[in-house]
Motif scaffolding. Structure first.
Motif, PDB file in Angstrom:
ATOM      1  N   LEU A  17       0.803  -1.379  -0.054  1.00 43.94           N
ATOM      2  CA  LEU A  17       0.118   0.033   0.018  1.00 43.94           C
ATOM      3  C   LEU A  17       0.905   1.191  -0.059  1.00 43.94           C
ATOM      4  O   LEU A  17       0.514   2.296  -0.565  1.00 43.94           O
ATOM      5  CB  LEU A  17      -1.044  -0.114   1.133  1.00 43.94           C
ATOM      6  N   ALA A  18       2.023   1.347   0.738  1.00 49.11           N
ATOM      7  CA  ALA A  18       2.873   2.449   0.759  1.00 49.11           C
ATOM      8  C   ALA A  18       3.416   2.580  -0.772  1.00 49.11           C
ATOM      9  O   ALA A  18       3.593   3.784  -1.043  1.00 49.11           O
ATOM     10  CB  ALA A  18       4.105   2.149   2.011  1.00 49.11           C
ATOM     11  N   ALA A  19       3.888   1.529  -1.324  1.00 50.14           N
ATOM     12  CA  ALA A  19       4.291   1.566  -2.729  1.00 50.14           C
ATOM     13  C   ALA A  19       3.131   2.262  -3.593  1.00 50.14           C
ATOM     14  O   ALA A  19       3.433   3.043  -4.467  1.00 50.14           O
ATOM     15  CB  ALA A  19       5.094   0.275  -3.275  1.00 50.14           C
ATOM     16  N   LYS A  20       2.020   1.677  -3.520  1.00 55.05           N
ATOM     17  CA  LYS A  20       1.129   2.250  -4.153  1.00 55.05           C
ATOM     18  C   LYS A  20       0.729   3.776  -4.052  1.00 55.05           C
ATOM     19  O   LYS A  20       0.494   4.691  -4.807  1.00 55.05           O
ATOM     20  CB  LYS A  20      -0.323   1.555  -4.229  1.00 55.05           C
ATOM     21  N   LEU A  21       0.627   4.141  -2.840  1.00 55.80           N
ATOM     22  CA  LEU A  21       0.524   5.448  -2.448  1.00 55.80           C
ATOM     23  C   LEU A  21       1.676   6.453  -2.875  1.00 55.80           C
ATOM     24  O   LEU A  21       1.387   7.553  -3.378  1.00 55.80           O
ATOM     25  CB  LEU A  21       0.576   5.774  -0.760  1.00 55.80           C
ATOM     26  N   ALA A  22       2.807   6.075  -2.825  1.00 55.18           N
ATOM     27  CA  ALA A  22       3.993   6.762  -3.461  1.00 55.18           C
ATOM     28  C   ALA A  22       3.719   6.909  -4.884  1.00 55.18           C
ATOM     29  O   ALA A  22       4.232   8.025  -5.532  1.00 55.18           O
ATOM     30  CB  ALA A  22       5.315   5.891  -3.206  1.00 55.18           C
ATOM     31  N   GLY A  23       3.311   5.868  -5.564  1.00 59.61           N
ATOM     32  CA  GLY A  23       2.914   6.002  -7.091  1.00 59.61           C
ATOM     33  C   GLY A  23       2.021   7.034  -7.237  1.00 59.61           C
ATOM     34  O   GLY A  23       1.960   7.796  -8.222  1.00 59.61           O
ATOM     35  N   VAL A  24       0.988   7.224  -6.363  1.00 61.70           N
ATOM     36  CA  VAL A  24      -0.055   8.304  -6.358  1.00 61.70           C
ATOM     37  C   VAL A  24       0.493   9.650  -6.139  1.00 61.70           C
ATOM     38  O   VAL A  24       0.349  10.964  -6.927  1.00 61.70           O
ATOM     39  CB  VAL A  24      -1.225   8.121  -5.571  1.00 61.70           C
ATOM     40  N   ASP A  25       1.644   9.769  -5.111  1.00 66.00           N
ATOM     41  CA  ASP A  25       2.097  10.833  -5.078  1.00 66.00           C
ATOM     42  C   ASP A  25       3.080  11.245  -6.302  1.00 66.00           C
ATOM     43  O   ASP A  25       3.215  12.484  -6.516  1.00 66.00           O
ATOM     44  CB  ASP A  25       3.303  10.934  -3.699  1.00 66.00           C
ATOM     45  N   LEU A  26       3.682  10.401  -6.794  1.00 63.31           N
ATOM     46  CA  LEU A  26       4.559  10.498  -8.150  1.00 63.31           C
ATOM     47  C   LEU A  26       3.729  11.185  -9.011  1.00 63.31           C
ATOM     48  O   LEU A  26       3.829  12.068  -9.520  1.00 63.31           O
ATOM     49  CB  LEU A  26       5.298   9.489  -8.678  1.00 63.31           C
ATOM     50  N   GLU A  27       2.467  10.706  -9.328  1.00 58.63           N
ATOM     51  CA  GLU A  27       1.446  11.348 -10.269  1.00 58.63           C
ATOM     52  C   GLU A  27       1.050  12.704 -10.201  1.00 58.63           C
ATOM     53  O   GLU A  27       1.075  13.477 -10.991  1.00 58.63           O
ATOM     54  CB  GLU A  27       0.289  10.318 -10.631  1.00 58.63           C
ATOM     55  N   ILE A  28       0.987  13.054  -8.771  1.00 56.62           N
ATOM     56  CA  ILE A  28       0.550  14.192  -8.314  1.00 56.62           C
ATOM     57  C   ILE A  28       1.747  15.110  -8.616  1.00 56.62           C
ATOM     58  O   ILE A  28       1.424  16.483  -9.132  1.00 56.62           O
ATOM     59  CB  ILE A  28       0.121  14.412  -6.889  1.00 56.62           C
ATOM     60  N   ALA A  29       2.912  14.814  -8.218  1.00 55.74           N
ATOM     61  CA  ALA A  29       4.189  15.863  -8.378  1.00 55.74           C
ATOM     62  C   ALA A  29       4.479  15.798  -9.777  1.00 55.74           C
ATOM     63  O   ALA A  29       4.545  16.924 -10.287  1.00 55.74           O
ATOM     64  CB  ALA A  29       5.234  15.242  -7.742  1.00 55.74           C
ATOM     65  N   MET A  30       4.159  15.209 -10.829  1.00 58.88           N
ATOM     66  CA  MET A  30       4.424  15.262 -12.043  1.00 58.88           C
ATOM     67  C   MET A  30       3.160  16.052 -12.615  1.00 58.88           C
ATOM     68  O   MET A  30       3.724  17.134 -13.356  1.00 58.88           O
ATOM     69  CB  MET A  30       4.449  13.799 -12.810  1.00 58.88           C
ATOM     70  N   ALA A  31       2.084  16.068 -12.318  1.00 61.49           N
ATOM     71  CA  ALA A  31       1.089  16.873 -12.647  1.00 61.49           C
ATOM     72  C   ALA A  31       1.377  18.288 -12.237  1.00 61.49           C
ATOM     73  O   ALA A  31       1.042  19.305 -12.813  1.00 61.49           O
ATOM     74  CB  ALA A  31      -0.178  16.367 -12.064  1.00 61.49           C
ATOM     75  N   LEU A  32       2.119  18.474 -11.132  1.00 59.75           N
ATOM     76  CA  LEU A  32       2.143  19.747 -10.614  1.00 59.75           C
ATOM     77  C   LEU A  32       3.681  20.306 -11.268  1.00 59.75           C
ATOM     78  O   LEU A  32       4.102  21.481 -10.976  1.00 59.75           O
ATOM     79  CB  LEU A  32       2.323  20.027  -8.970  1.00 59.75           C
ATOM     80  N   GLY A  33       4.342  19.361 -11.979  1.00 56.34           N
ATOM     81  CA  GLY A  33       5.605  19.711 -12.309  1.00 56.34           C
ATOM     82  C   GLY A  33       6.751  19.757 -11.167  1.00 56.34           C
ATOM     83  O   GLY A  33       7.713  20.702 -11.577  1.00 56.34           O
ATOM     84  N   ASP A  34       6.583  19.286 -10.274  1.00 52.84           N
ATOM     85  CA  ASP A  34       7.289  19.373  -8.918  1.00 52.84           C
ATOM     86  C   ASP A  34       8.576  18.177  -9.161  1.00 52.84           C
ATOM     87  O   ASP A  34       8.033  17.106  -8.616  1.00 52.84           O
ATOM     88  CB  ASP A  34       6.640  19.317  -7.843  1.00 52.84           C
ATOM     89  N   ARG A  35       9.567  18.562  -9.706  1.00 50.35           N
ATOM     90  CA  ARG A  35      10.619  17.415 -10.132  1.00 50.35           C
ATOM     91  C   ARG A  35      11.209  16.901  -8.630  1.00 50.35           C
ATOM     92  O   ARG A  35      11.449  15.633  -8.453  1.00 50.35           O
ATOM     93  CB  ARG A  35      11.576  17.797 -10.774  1.00 50.35           C
ATOM     94  N   ASP A  36      11.226  17.537  -7.644  1.00 48.71           N
ATOM     95  CA  ASP A  36      11.884  17.188  -6.481  1.00 48.71           C
ATOM     96  C   ASP A  36      10.819  16.157  -5.626  1.00 48.71           C
ATOM     97  O   ASP A  36      11.219  15.175  -5.205  1.00 48.71           O
ATOM     98  CB  ASP A  36      12.255  18.283  -5.447  1.00 48.71           C
ATOM     99  N   ALA A  37       9.727  16.725  -5.617  1.00 51.26           N
ATOM    100  CA  ALA A  37       8.633  15.843  -4.749  1.00 51.26           C
ATOM    101  C   ALA A  37       8.519  14.221  -5.692  1.00 51.26           C
ATOM    102  O   ALA A  37       8.283  13.494  -5.095  1.00 51.26           O
ATOM    103  CB  ALA A  37       7.367  16.568  -4.769  1.00 51.26           C
ATOM    104  N   ALA A  38       8.754  14.546  -7.069  1.00 54.89           N
ATOM    105  CA  ALA A  38       8.406  13.203  -7.894  1.00 54.89           C
ATOM    106  C   ALA A  38       9.681  12.313  -7.706  1.00 54.89           C
ATOM    107  O   ALA A  38       9.422  11.185  -7.512  1.00 54.89           O
ATOM    108  CB  ALA A  38       8.312  13.823  -9.442  1.00 54.89           C
ATOM    109  N   ARG A  39      11.014  12.827  -7.486  1.00 56.62           N
ATOM    110  CA  ARG A  39      11.969  12.153  -7.117  1.00 56.62           C
ATOM    111  C   ARG A  39      11.853  11.480  -5.875  1.00 56.62           C
ATOM    112  O   ARG A  39      12.316  10.379  -5.917  1.00 56.62           O
ATOM    113  CB  ARG A  39      13.032  12.948  -7.427  1.00 56.62           C
ATOM    114  N   ARG A  40      11.348  12.257  -4.983  1.00 60.38           N
ATOM    115  CA  ARG A  40      11.258  11.503  -3.661  1.00 60.38           C
ATOM    116  C   ARG A  40       9.986  10.504  -3.660  1.00 60.38           C
ATOM    117  O   ARG A  40      10.434   9.239  -2.933  1.00 60.38           O
ATOM    118  CB  ARG A  40      10.631  12.666  -2.609  1.00 60.38           C
ATOM    119  N   ALA A  41       9.201  10.644  -4.213  1.00 55.69           N
ATOM    120  CA  ALA A  41       7.890   9.532  -4.432  1.00 55.69           C
ATOM    121  C   ALA A  41       8.604   8.443  -5.102  1.00 55.69           C
ATOM    122  O   ALA A  41       8.218   7.358  -4.626  1.00 55.69           O
ATOM    123  CB  ALA A  41       6.805  10.290  -5.135  1.00 55.69           C
TER     124      ALA A  41
END
Length: 64
Positions: A17-41
């Motif tokens: 579930l944590a991996a899936k949540l990180a995947g959602v966080d990655l999608e959100i970060a990409m949609a926002l254009g936040d490269r640092d958050a995307a990398r962390r996710a």
């Protein structure tokens, strides 16, 4: 089912579930254009996946 086995299953489920949540966080970060958050996710998702694989391998190795 032993208590240890049940606990291992619960931990694996939590990591999944944590991996899936990180995947959602990655999608959100990409949609926002936040490269640092995307990398962390991405790093978090990878860490959770590797932890699951490591635990499964250790369990397999212990049974052989």
């Amino acid at each position: 089912m032993s208590t240890d086995n049940k606990l291992a299953q619960l931990i694996d489920k939590r990591r999944e579930l944590a991996a899936k949540l990180a995947g959602v966080d990655l999608e959100i970060a990409m949609a926002l254009g936040d490269r640092d958050a995307a990398r962390r996710a991405m790093d978090e998702q990878k860490a959770q996946t590797l932890a699951r694989q490591g635990a499964k391998f250790a369990a397999w190795e212990a049974s052989h």
